[in-house]
Design an enzyme around this catalytic site. Structure first.
Site, PDB file in Angstrom:
ATOM      1  N   GLY A 106       2.566 -30.619  15.070  1.00 55.61           N
ATOM      2  CA  GLY A 106       3.592 -30.829  16.100  1.00 55.61           C
ATOM      3  C   GLY A 106       3.177 -30.185  17.412  1.00 55.61           C
TER       4      GLY A 106
ATOM      5  CG  ASP B  41       2.633 -16.632  17.875  1.00 60.79           C
ATOM      6  OD1 ASP B  41       2.081 -17.109  16.866  1.00 60.79           O
ATOM      7  OD2 ASP B  41       3.573 -15.809  17.802  1.00 60.79           O
TER       8      ASP B  41
HETATM    9  P1  ITT Z   1      -0.582 -22.016  14.479  1.00 56.29           P
HETATM   10  O1  ITT Z   1      -0.395 -20.513  14.424  1.00 56.29           O
HETATM   11  O2  ITT Z   1      -1.760 -22.477  13.682  1.00 56.29           O
HETATM   12  O3  ITT Z   1      -0.599 -22.545  15.881  1.00 56.29           O
HETATM   13  P2  ITT Z   1       2.078 -22.084  13.260  1.00 56.29           P
HETATM   14  O4  ITT Z   1       2.988 -23.198  12.871  1.00 56.29           O
HETATM   15  O5  ITT Z   1       1.806 -21.029  12.231  1.00 56.29           O
HETATM   16  O6  ITT Z   1       0.709 -22.729  13.783  1.00 56.29           O
HETATM   17  P3  ITT Z   1       3.448 -20.079  14.818  1.00 56.29           P
HETATM   18  O7  ITT Z   1       2.951 -18.941  14.025  1.00 56.29           O
HETATM   19  O8  ITT Z   1       3.478 -19.939  16.309  1.00 56.29           O
HETATM   20  O9  ITT Z   1       2.622 -21.409  14.552  1.00 56.29           O
HETATM   21  O10 ITT Z   1       4.918 -20.440  14.294  1.00 56.29           O
HETATM   22  C1  ITT Z   1       5.789 -21.161  15.092  1.00 56.29           C
HETATM   23  C2  ITT Z   1       6.924 -21.697  14.252  1.00 56.29           C
HETATM   24  O11 ITT Z   1       8.079 -21.760  15.109  1.00 56.29           O
HETATM   25  C3  ITT Z   1       6.619 -23.136  13.833  1.00 56.29           C
HETATM   26  O12 ITT Z   1       6.100 -23.187  12.553  1.00 56.29           O
HETATM   27  C4  ITT Z   1       7.972 -23.815  13.963  1.00 56.29           C
HETATM   28  O13 ITT Z   1       8.665 -23.659  12.759  1.00 56.29           O
HETATM   29  C5  ITT Z   1       8.695 -23.014  15.034  1.00 56.29           C
HETATM   30  N1  ITT Z   1       8.581 -23.706  16.327  1.00 56.29           N
HETATM   31  C6  ITT Z   1       7.833 -23.347  17.406  1.00 56.29           C
HETATM   32  N2  ITT Z   1       7.966 -24.236  18.402  1.00 56.29           N
HETATM   33  C7  ITT Z   1       8.811 -25.176  17.958  1.00 56.29           C
HETATM   34  C8  ITT Z   1       9.342 -26.345  18.516  1.00 56.29           C
HETATM   35  O14 ITT Z   1       8.982 -26.782  19.719  1.00 56.29           O
HETATM   36  N3  ITT Z   1      10.193 -27.065  17.775  1.00 56.29           N
HETATM   37  C9  ITT Z   1      10.557 -26.655  16.544  1.00 56.29           C
HETATM   38  N4  ITT Z   1      10.092 -25.580  15.928  1.00 56.29           N
HETATM   39  C10 ITT Z   1       9.220 -24.822  16.629  1.00 56.29           C
END
Ligand code: ITT
Length: 202
Positions: free
Chosen positions: A11, A70
């Site tokens: 996403g 992040d």
């Molecule tokens: P990377 O670290 O590999 O980039 P990740 O999914 O683990 O991927 P994060 O640690 O930054 O990334 O976690 C962010 C979480 O916050 C993500 O898994 C979503 O559940 C939520 N999130 C962040 N931005 C969002 C958005 O625009 N819409 C919905 N949920 C979001």
């Protein structure tokens, strides 16, 4: 201008590529990213974790700018949770949990505080690095409210529960450019572009 993005989250990758197209920055997925060692997100803030990821991944493509994102959701009634733990909110063992499980847990937790209001803040920090050195961090926020049930079928993560009063829609009811206009990620990416425009890199 060409940059690379490191993320395991499809996403985020999609939205950051769309943001690049909107702001004339060519965005590539980091080559071989699926097989690279994943740095431990040991920071206590979004900015620290974004920097850890960008710095680590920038070592894999010498001379190139690498960005990492992040991000997460801070819910007032929950004292700012899930915050930096948003990706693994429904999991006890520190592993990532599915979007559906995270949304379910969020609904359960917030239901415990019926009088507390449902305001929430999405935060995104984009960190940029080159050759293992941090170039900068860029933060964006989006204010909204947590619904009692999901609405909309686009997006990812907590999008179906995040209602944006200004747009009268959830993030999951928005597509492409519309979500970028309102989102924490769009705001962070615009700041990054602004910085790029004023820092010509040799
Ligand atoms: P990377 O670290 O590999 O980039 P990740 O999914 O683990 O991927 P994060 O640690 O930054 O990334 O976690 C962010 C979480 O916050 C993500 O898994 C979503 O559940 C939520 N999130 C962040 N931005 C969002 C958005 O625009 N819409 C919905 N949920 C979001």
């Amino acid at each position: 201008m060409r940059i690379f993005i490191a993320s395991s989250n499809s996403g985020k990758l999609r939205e950051l590529s769309e943001a690049g197209a909107a702001y004339s920055v060519v965005v590539h997925e980091l080559p071989g990213s699926g097989s690279l060692p994943v740095p431990a997100e040991s920071g206590s803030t979004f900015a620290e974790n974004a920097a850890i990821k960008a710095v680590a991944y920038s070592r894999t493509v010498p001379g190139e700018i690498v960005i990492a994102d992040d991000s997460g959701l801070e819910v007032s009634a929950l004292g700012g949770a899930p915050g930096i733990h948003s990706a693994r909110y429904a999991q006890q063992d520190n592993h990532k949990s599915s979007d559906a499980a995270n949304n379910q847990r969020l609904l359960c937790e917030i239901a415990k505080y019926p009088g507390a209001g449902r305001s929430a803040l999405f935060v995104c920090v984009i960190a940029a690095a080159r050759d293992g050195k941090l170039l900068g961090t860029f933060e964006g926020e989006a204010r909204g409210e947590i619904l009692q049930a999901p609405l909309g079928r686009h997006g990812f993560g907590y999008d179906p529960l995040f209602f944006v009063p200004e747009a009268n829609k959830t993030f999951a009811e928005m597509q492409g450019e519309e979500k970028l206009r309102y989102s924490h990620r769009g705001a962070a990416f615009r700041q990054f572009c602004e910085w790029l425009a004023h820092h010509p890199l040799s």
